[in-house]
Design a protein around this motif. Structure first.
Motif, PDB file in Angstrom:
ATOM      1  N   MET A 130       0.905  -1.066  -0.078  1.00 46.19           N
ATOM      2  CA  MET A 130      -0.051   0.126   0.059  1.00 46.19           C
ATOM      3  C   MET A 130       1.075   1.220  -0.081  1.00 46.19           C
ATOM      4  O   MET A 130       1.838   1.462   0.678  1.00 46.19           O
ATOM      5  N   GLU A 131       0.425   2.205  -1.010  1.00 43.71           N
ATOM      6  CA  GLU A 131       1.226   3.417  -1.029  1.00 43.71           C
ATOM      7  C   GLU A 131       0.653   4.330   0.475  1.00 43.71           C
ATOM      8  O   GLU A 131      -0.435   4.321   0.445  1.00 43.71           O
ATOM      9  N   LEU A 132       1.650   4.676   1.073  1.00 40.75           N
ATOM     10  CA  LEU A 132       1.230   5.227   2.282  1.00 40.75           C
ATOM     11  C   LEU A 132       0.712   6.762   2.120  1.00 40.75           C
ATOM     12  O   LEU A 132      -0.073   7.121   3.014  1.00 40.75           O
ATOM     13  N   PHE A 133       1.293   7.317   1.109  1.00 39.34           N
ATOM     14  CA  PHE A 133       0.719   8.747   0.810  1.00 39.34           C
ATOM     15  C   PHE A 133      -0.799   8.814   0.132  1.00 39.34           C
ATOM     16  O   PHE A 133      -1.609   9.553   0.844  1.00 39.34           O
ATOM     17  N   ASP A 134      -1.106   7.836  -0.409  1.00 38.98           N
ATOM     18  CA  ASP A 134      -2.605   7.874  -1.080  1.00 38.98           C
ATOM     19  C   ASP A 134      -3.351   6.645  -0.972  1.00 38.98           C
ATOM     20  O   ASP A 134      -4.562   6.648  -1.271  1.00 38.98           O
ATOM     21  N   ARG A 135      -2.714   5.889  -0.190  1.00 39.21           N
ATOM     22  CA  ARG A 135      -3.364   4.588   0.107  1.00 39.21           C
ATOM     23  C   ARG A 135      -3.751   3.697  -0.994  1.00 39.21           C
ATOM     24  O   ARG A 135      -4.619   2.653  -1.032  1.00 39.21           O
ATOM     25  N   GLN A 136      -2.961   3.968  -1.973  1.00 38.98           N
ATOM     26  CA  GLN A 136      -3.159   2.992  -3.520  1.00 38.98           C
ATOM     27  C   GLN A 136      -2.687   1.743  -3.124  1.00 38.98           C
ATOM     28  O   GLN A 136      -1.275   1.561  -2.723  1.00 38.98           O
ATOM     29  N   ILE A 137      -3.285   0.536  -3.486  1.00 36.33           N
ATOM     30  CA  ILE A 137      -2.702  -0.654  -3.526  1.00 36.33           C
ATOM     31  C   ILE A 137      -1.692  -1.073  -4.495  1.00 36.33           C
ATOM     32  O   ILE A 137      -2.083  -0.874  -5.575  1.00 36.33           O
TER      33      ILE A 137
END
Length: 53
Positions: free
Chosen positions: A1-8
């Motif tokens: 998960m991308e912690l900036f925009d929560r994209q998987i």
């Protein structure tokens, strides 16, 4: 998960945690990572993420 925009970035599902499952997920990630990014893989799942392969 991308912690900036929560994209998987990558995900896999199976009935049991195996090296094949782990490899499948980790092999998906490079296609979703932009040039210049420096990803960190974090997991508390155990030996599959510490395995030499």
């Amino acid at each position: 998960m991308e912690l900036f925009d929560r994209q998987i970035i990558a995900a896999t599902i199976a009935q049991s945690l195996t090296l094949k499952l782990t490899h499948s997920c980790l092999q998906q990630a490079p296609a979703r990572i932009r040039q210049g990014d420096h990803p960190i893989v974090h997991s508390d799942q155990g030996f599959q993420y510490q395995h030499r392969s």
